[in-house]
Every structure is written in C-alpha cells, then in structure tokens.
Design an enzyme around this catalytic site. Sequence first.
Site, PDB file in Angstrom:
ATOM      1  N   GLU A 229       0.821  -1.208   0.000  1.00  0.00           N
ATOM      2  CA  GLU A 229       0.000   0.000   0.000  1.00  0.00           C
ATOM      3  C   GLU A 229       0.859   1.264   0.000  1.00  0.00           C
ATOM      4  OE1 GLU A 229      -3.081   0.607  -0.418  1.00  0.00           O
ATOM      5  OE2 GLU A 229      -3.910  -1.421  -0.382  1.00  0.00           O
ATOM      6  N   GLU A 232       2.273   1.666  -3.505  1.00  0.00           N
ATOM      7  CA  GLU A 232       1.268   2.073  -4.491  1.00  0.00           C
ATOM      8  C   GLU A 232       0.863   3.526  -4.346  1.00  0.00           C
ATOM      9  OE1 GLU A 232      -0.995  -2.274  -5.103  1.00  0.00           O
ATOM     10  OE2 GLU A 232      -1.992  -0.620  -4.066  1.00  0.00           O
ATOM     11  N   GLU A 233       0.810   4.040  -3.118  1.00  0.00           N
ATOM     12  CA  GLU A 233       0.320   5.396  -2.891  1.00  0.00           C
ATOM     13  C   GLU A 233       1.408   6.462  -2.968  1.00  0.00           C
ATOM     14  OE1 GLU A 233      -1.990   5.668   0.638  1.00  0.00           O
ATOM     15  OE2 GLU A 233      -3.530   4.263  -0.072  1.00  0.00           O
TER      16      GLU A 233
END
Length: 352
Positions: A229, A232-233
């Site tokens: 996460e 990805e961010e």
Amino acid sequence: MLRSRASVLRLEVLGRCIPLNRTVLGFPSANPRLFHKSRFESWTSISGGLNSRAMNRLSSRLMSSKANPSPATTPTLARQGEEVELLHGMDDDHGGIIVELKDPMSPGAFISSLRASLSNWKQQEKRGIWMKLPIKLANLVPLAVEEGFWYHHAEPSYVMLVYWLPATKHTLPVNATHRVGVGAFVMNDQREVLAVKEKSGKLRGSGVWKFPTGVVDQGEDIFAGAIREVKEETGIDTEFLEVLAFRQSHMSFFEKSDLFFICMLHPLSFDIRKQESEIEAAEWVPVEEFAAQPFLQKHKLLKYIVEVGVAKAENRYAGFTPISIESAFTKRQSNLYMNAQDLKQLSRSGNV
C-alpha cells in the site's frame, strides 16, 4: 401362490424372480450396496407374498451392505429401472462431502443425481455437503435450493451451497467474517512521517493529511499488504518492522467486522513518486505538524497511532514482530506476530 398372471419383479441381488400382486417396483440392480433399508422395509410391506427364506437372504445382504457402505464416488444407482449418475464427491476432514461441478448438466439429470446422491450420503451417515457451482451452471442454483441447500458464499466465478444431513443443528463454519485493513506509520530520521491526502473516500477535499492505508488482498500477509500500500500510494520502498496495534469495528452493511492493523515501517527510499489515482498528494510532514491537525485532535484513534508510533521510534514501545514458522494446518509458511523484543530480554535474563 399368486396367480400366474400377476406381474413379476426380478431381484438380481438374489438371482430369482418373485411374483408380486400387480405391482412393479424399481430395484438397484447395478449396485445393490446402495439399496436403502427404508426402501427394503417399504417393499416388504407391499410384497407380502415373499417367503421367509427369501426375505432372510435379502435382509442378510442389506445388512452386509450397511456395514460396508459404498464410497461417495460410486458412479451409478439404478432407480425406477433407470441408471442415475451420482454426483462425484470427495470426503472432507469432518465427515462431510465436497462436490465441485464443472460439466454442464440438464436440470432433470441434475435433480435426479442430486436426490440419489443425498440419499446415498445419508445412508453413509455423512454430515455437511459442500457444493461448488461455477457461474456457467448458475441455472442449477434454484434447483439445489429447492432441495434444501442454502447459500454459504459467492465469488466472481462460483457460488458455494451447503446442506446438512443429520437431524441436528448444523456446525458448518460461516463464511469469512472479517475484512483486514492496514495503516502504515513511516517515519524518517528527521522525525517526518509519510502522509497523503485522499482524492476519494471520506476525507476527500478536506485537506487532511493521513497515513497511507488500504485493504489486504486475498491470501496476502499483513506485513506484505502494508509494504504494498505504501508503494502504491507514494512510490516509497519500505521495510516492515512491527504491528503496533490493531482496531476492530463493525461493518453493518456487509455484516462483517473490520480489523485494522497499524504497522510501523522503515523507509528504504525517500523520493515520493505518487502512483495511486486515489491519492491527491503525498509528502513527508513533520510529526508535530501532523499531530497538530484539528481533525486528528478530535479523533482518539489517530492520536493513539501518532503516540504509539513516536514511542516506537524512540524505543519506548515494543509491538508485534512477524516470526516465520511452519504450521501443521498448511504447507505455506505462516507468521506468528509476537513481542519478540521483550521475549529476548527475558531470555537474556534467564527467566525463559
């Protein structure tokens, strides 16, 4: 003796013909071991002309078949003079049967096979029946429901139906009851935390800085989900350190519980490359500035996350570290999350 014009039923199990009074009954000649005692008792009440010697021999055969039941995958069962294909099933670890249908079946053939199979499994004293129907066989779902099956869960490519054979309350496990989320506390050596602003979600357009968060994928470990996460961010590579804490809440619409793990990660890179379309902005924000946000001050959960994260960074708090272990329940490696730091200290002191 009955008159010669009476109908004749051939019982191949005994290898003889027995006259019945104008009554013709089907009999499982292809596999006599699947012949049910209940049917036998009903037939004997009808066929009062059977002599005692023949009845004793037939009863002996039936009792022998009950002691040695046929396997769940017995291919055919003769019924009403026709061959009925039994559903292919595999034994599970709890006295039940797992059925996975793949090939197309007509509704009539499905109903006949299903009823014969349920009768066979009941004779074998099976318990829970799990039937997996792919989406291409969705037309069979209403037929199974009419026979007593109920929905257990559904996935994009199939639906799982279940049935309980014993006359007791079922003990089948329910479907997955929790959704697992992760929040990442990432702090660099300048006491800056990695923060993002949402483009979608509850905080969109509010200008609030928050931690990178997300949902763990199916089959994904907690630590792997947190690392993914963040990547990805923000584009930042990280190393997982510990689970600092977790929260449980209820999702009323989905009838599930939400498990949210707050994870401490160490940054391995520092150049932010925003990649996720749901993220409006990503920056390194001083932890004091981050904690001073009015929105954060109103919510105890976020305040606790900052406090426990800072305490961990200053070595005043020990969370749960994933320890890779082998499990007796799966061939995959598992992770035991535990307070390894305190355990090591106890071991050094000789208390363990």
